[in-house]
Write a protein that holds these residues in place. Structure first.
Motif, PDB file in Angstrom:
ATOM      1  N   ILE A   1       0.835  -1.194   0.000  1.00  0.00           N
ATOM      2  CA  ILE A   1       0.000   0.000   0.000  1.00  0.00           C
ATOM      3  C   ILE A   1       0.872   1.248   0.000  1.00  0.00           C
ATOM      4  O   ILE A   1       2.065   1.179   0.316  1.00  0.00           O
ATOM      5  N   VAL A   2       0.258   2.383  -0.383  1.00  0.00           N
ATOM      6  CA  VAL A   2       0.910   3.689  -0.236  1.00  0.00           C
ATOM      7  C   VAL A   2       0.202   4.413   0.892  1.00  0.00           C
ATOM      8  O   VAL A   2      -1.009   4.622   0.847  1.00  0.00           O
ATOM      9  N   LEU A   3       0.956   4.762   1.930  1.00  0.00           N
ATOM     10  CA  LEU A   3       0.410   5.521   3.051  1.00  0.00           C
ATOM     11  C   LEU A   3       0.203   6.964   2.619  1.00  0.00           C
ATOM     12  O   LEU A   3       0.863   7.442   1.689  1.00  0.00           O
ATOM     13  N   LYS A   4      -0.710   7.666   3.291  1.00  0.00           N
ATOM     14  CA  LYS A   4      -0.997   9.070   2.969  1.00  0.00           C
ATOM     15  C   LYS A   4       0.295   9.896   2.949  1.00  0.00           C
ATOM     16  O   LYS A   4       0.532  10.678   2.040  1.00  0.00           O
ATOM     17  N   LYS A   5       1.163   9.692   3.951  1.00  0.00           N
ATOM     18  CA  LYS A   5       2.404  10.479   4.048  1.00  0.00           C
ATOM     19  C   LYS A   5       3.401  10.146   2.939  1.00  0.00           C
ATOM     20  O   LYS A   5       4.321  10.915   2.690  1.00  0.00           O
ATOM     21  N   ASP A   6       3.209   8.994   2.275  1.00  0.00           N
ATOM     22  CA  ASP A   6       4.145   8.558   1.229  1.00  0.00           C
ATOM     23  C   ASP A   6       3.602   8.776  -0.188  1.00  0.00           C
ATOM     24  O   ASP A   6       4.208   8.332  -1.162  1.00  0.00           O
ATOM     25  N   GLN A   7       2.463   9.461  -0.317  1.00  0.00           N
ATOM     26  CA  GLN A   7       1.846   9.603  -1.643  1.00  0.00           C
ATOM     27  C   GLN A   7       2.740  10.346  -2.627  1.00  0.00           C
ATOM     28  O   GLN A   7       2.749  10.032  -3.808  1.00  0.00           O
TER      29      GLN A   7
ATOM     30  N   LEU B   1       6.192   2.195  -0.987  1.00  0.00           N
ATOM     31  CA  LEU B   1       5.237   1.136  -0.681  1.00  0.00           C
ATOM     32  C   LEU B   1       5.489   0.548   0.702  1.00  0.00           C
ATOM     33  O   LEU B   1       6.628   0.447   1.154  1.00  0.00           O
ATOM     34  N   THR B   2       4.406   0.158   1.357  1.00  0.00           N
ATOM     35  CA  THR B   2       4.457  -0.494   2.660  1.00  0.00           C
ATOM     36  C   THR B   2       3.743  -1.833   2.518  1.00  0.00           C
ATOM     37  O   THR B   2       2.627  -1.889   2.014  1.00  0.00           O
ATOM     38  N   GLN B   3       4.394  -2.914   2.957  1.00  0.00           N
ATOM     39  CA  GLN B   3       3.813  -4.246   2.812  1.00  0.00           C
ATOM     40  C   GLN B   3       3.096  -4.670   4.085  1.00  0.00           C
ATOM     41  O   GLN B   3       3.517  -4.320   5.189  1.00  0.00           O
ATOM     42  N   GLY B   4       2.003  -5.391   3.906  1.00  0.00           N
ATOM     43  CA  GLY B   4       1.284  -5.885   5.072  1.00  0.00           C
ATOM     44  C   GLY B   4       0.121  -6.783   4.677  1.00  0.00           C
ATOM     45  O   GLY B   4      -0.099  -7.060   3.499  1.00  0.00           O
TER      46      GLY B   4
ATOM     47  N   GLY C   1      -6.836   3.191  -6.061  1.00  0.00           N
ATOM     48  CA  GLY C   1      -6.667   1.967  -5.282  1.00  0.00           C
ATOM     49  C   GLY C   1      -7.627   1.947  -4.101  1.00  0.00           C
ATOM     50  O   GLY C   1      -8.015   2.985  -3.579  1.00  0.00           O
ATOM     51  N   ILE C   2      -7.990   0.747  -3.686  1.00  0.00           N
ATOM     52  CA  ILE C   2      -8.919   0.569  -2.573  1.00  0.00           C
ATOM     53  C   ILE C   2      -8.191   0.870  -1.266  1.00  0.00           C
ATOM     54  O   ILE C   2      -7.087   0.398  -1.040  1.00  0.00           O
ATOM     55  N   LYS C   3      -8.822   1.657  -0.393  1.00  0.00           N
ATOM     56  CA  LYS C   3      -8.213   1.999   0.899  1.00  0.00           C
ATOM     57  C   LYS C   3      -8.447   0.856   1.878  1.00  0.00           C
ATOM     58  O   LYS C   3      -9.570   0.371   2.012  1.00  0.00           O
ATOM     59  N   VAL C   4      -7.367   0.437   2.542  1.00  0.00           N
ATOM     60  CA  VAL C   4      -7.441  -0.665   3.498  1.00  0.00           C
ATOM     61  C   VAL C   4      -6.698  -0.311   4.777  1.00  0.00           C
ATOM     62  O   VAL C   4      -5.867   0.597   4.796  1.00  0.00           O
TER      63      VAL C   4
ATOM     64  N   VAL D   1      -4.244   0.376  -1.767  1.00  0.00           N
ATOM     65  CA  VAL D   1      -3.558  -0.787  -2.329  1.00  0.00           C
ATOM     66  C   VAL D   1      -3.004  -0.447  -3.704  1.00  0.00           C
ATOM     67  O   VAL D   1      -3.723   0.041  -4.584  1.00  0.00           O
ATOM     68  N   LYS D   2      -1.720  -0.705  -3.899  1.00  0.00           N
ATOM     69  CA  LYS D   2      -1.062  -0.504  -5.192  1.00  0.00           C
ATOM     70  C   LYS D   2      -0.720  -1.827  -5.848  1.00  0.00           C
ATOM     71  O   LYS D   2      -0.712  -1.945  -7.062  1.00  0.00           O
TER      72      LYS D   2
END
Length: 65
Positions: free
Chosen positions: A19-25, A30-33, A48-51, A61-62
């Protein structure tokens, strides 16, 4: 089957995603989880769908791994 990170039906709880966090847009870092919760209600979202991940982080989600 190819899963689309912009389609809500293709994302399920328990999936491993990037995913891409708001602060990383701006940087697109990318942050994995693992998906804990789907936050986007619409069937499709162009960015992308927000999760929420199991660790509590929220982003769009990217990539579906």
């Amino acid at each position: 089957m190819i899963r689309n990170p912009k389609e809500r039906d293709d994302i399920e709880i328990g999936l491993k995603v990037n995913i891409v966090l708001k602060k990383d847009q701006r940087t697109n870092k990318l942050t994995q989880g693992i998906v804990k919760k789907l936050l986007t209600n619409s069937a499709y979202h162009p960015h992308g769908i927000k999760v929420q991940l199991e660790d509590g982080q929220v982003g769009r989600v990217k990539e579906i791994l």
